[in-house]
Design a protein around this motif. Structure first.
Motif, short mmCIF file in Angstrom:
data_model
loop_
_atom_site.label_atom_id
_atom_site.label_comp_id
_atom_site.label_asym_id
_atom_site.label_seq_id
_atom_site.Cartn_x
_atom_site.Cartn_y
_atom_site.Cartn_z
N LYS A 1 0.82 -1.22 0.00
CA LYS A 1 0.00 0.00 0.00
C LYS A 1 0.85 1.26 0.00
N LEU A 2 1.97 1.23 0.77
CA LEU A 2 2.79 2.44 0.93
C LEU A 2 4.06 2.40 0.06
N PHE A 3 4.16 1.37 -0.80
CA PHE A 3 5.34 1.22 -1.67
C PHE A 3 6.64 1.18 -0.86
N LEU A 4 6.61 0.36 0.21
CA LEU A 4 7.79 0.18 1.04
C LEU A 4 8.18 -1.30 1.02
N SER A 5 9.39 -1.60 1.48
CA SER A 5 9.75 -3.01 1.62
C SER A 5 9.14 -3.54 2.92
N GLN A 6 8.93 -4.86 2.98
CA GLN A 6 8.36 -5.45 4.19
C GLN A 6 9.31 -5.23 5.38
N LEU A 7 10.61 -5.27 5.12
CA LEU A 7 11.61 -5.06 6.18
C LEU A 7 11.46 -3.66 6.78
N THR A 8 11.22 -2.66 5.94
CA THR A 8 11.02 -1.28 6.42
C THR A 8 9.79 -1.19 7.31
N VAL A 9 8.71 -1.86 6.88
CA VAL A 9 7.47 -1.85 7.69
C VAL A 9 7.73 -2.51 9.05
N GLU A 10 8.44 -3.66 9.02
CA GLU A 10 8.75 -4.37 10.28
C GLU A 10 9.60 -3.50 11.21
N THR A 11 10.53 -2.76 10.63
CA THR A 11 11.38 -1.86 11.44
C THR A 11 10.53 -0.78 12.09
N HIS A 12 9.60 -0.22 11.32
CA HIS A 12 8.68 0.79 11.88
C HIS A 12 7.85 0.19 13.02
N ARG A 13 7.36 -1.05 12.81
CA ARG A 13 6.57 -1.73 13.86
C ARG A 13 7.36 -1.82 15.16
N LYS A 14 8.62 -2.27 15.04
CA LYS A 14 9.48 -2.42 16.23
C LYS A 14 9.69 -1.07 16.92
N ASN A 15 9.93 -0.04 16.11
CA ASN A 15 10.15 1.30 16.68
C ASN A 15 8.91 1.81 17.42
N ILE A 16 7.73 1.54 16.84
CA ILE A 16 6.47 1.99 17.47
C ILE A 16 6.29 1.28 18.82
N ILE A 17 6.50 -0.04 18.83
CA ILE A 17 6.36 -0.82 20.08
C ILE A 17 7.33 -0.29 21.14
N GLN A 18 8.57 -0.01 20.70
CA GLN A 18 9.58 0.51 21.63
C GLN A 18 9.16 1.87 22.20
N LYS A 19 8.63 2.73 21.36
CA LYS A 19 8.21 4.06 21.82
C LYS A 19 7.07 3.98 22.83
N PHE A 20 6.22 2.99 22.69
CA PHE A 20 5.09 2.83 23.61
C PHE A 20 5.47 2.07 24.88
N GLN A 21 6.75 1.65 24.97
CA GLN A 21 7.25 0.93 26.15
C GLN A 21 6.41 -0.31 26.47
N THR A 22 6.02 -1.00 25.44
CA THR A 22 5.27 -2.23 25.64
C THR A 22 5.96 -3.32 24.84
#
Length: 212
Positions: A175-196
């Motif tokens: 949908k966003l014309f990104l690689s799956q690895l980039t999306v997974e990296t964003h997911r990890k960063n979001i989880i880390q920012k929420f401290q969960t």
């Protein structure tokens, strides 16, 4: 250990019968306690329309109602009720939110009987009531506490919204014309920012803070 001349009604709210039985056994030594139990938040709400609970031992993850919201709702209607969260959730942000929503304390499910009784006593006295494990979590330095909402980039907000809408990493990448690895990296960063430690908790917290 607890000195009371009158009976205290303690409500246990947990969707696992084995946890309820364990808590009842831990509290059995106190003859002044009258224990009642519920496996859903709605059962507790129905009881509180006419019944009284002096202390509520409240699991945060219930099958029908978010424990954070349930805590806030009860305190609004019954400010005198002492609510102690009892949970396996070890995120600092979760403890902070429960306390902000009116809970008197927070117990991890591996707390001892002495800690449980001590927290009930402290709660009844109007003192903060944290078990040793929760106290240790709260004492850790946290640069990104829930006094402020985590700051997400525009892309992270976009991805979080799509995850909340049920899209997989592959779908989001397409949908966003990104690689799956980039999306997974964003997911990890979001989880880390929420401290969960999982995306489910992130979505729950983000919705409560009207971020999505």
């Amino acid at each position: 250990m607890l000195q009371h001349n009158q009976q205290l009604t303690i409500a246990i709210v947990d969707d696992h019968p084995i946890v309820i039985e364990g808590l009842k056994n831990l509290l059995a030594s106190e003859k002044y306690f009258m224990i009642i139990s519920f496996t859903t938040g709605r059962e507790l709400q129905a009881y509180l329309k006419s019944g009284i609970a002096d202390v509520i031992l409240l699991d945060i993850v219930l099958p029908d109602i978010n424990g954070l919201e349930l805590c806030k709702d009860i305190k609004k209607k019954r400010p005198e009720t002492v609510i102690l969260a009892i949970s396996n959730q070890t995120e600092r942000s979760m403890i902070v939110q429960m306390l902000q929503n009116g809970a008197s304390g927070y117990l991890l499910k591996n707390a001892s009987a002495d800690e449980l009784l001590d927290c009930i006593e402290r709660g009844m006295k109007g003192e903060p009531a944290l078990c040793n494990g929760a106290r240790a979590i709260m004492s850790r330095p946290s640069p990104n506490d829930w006094e402020g909402i985590p700051s997400l980039t525009k892309r992270e907000k976009e991805i979080l919204k799509l995850i909340a809408d049920g899209f997989s990493s592959t779908d989001i990448a397409d949908k966003l014309f990104l690689s799956q690895l980039t999306v997974e990296t964003h997911r990890k960063n979001i989880i880390q920012k929420f401290q969960t430690n999982n995306m489910f908790s992130v979505i729950k917290l983000a919705m409560e803070h009207k971020m999505i």
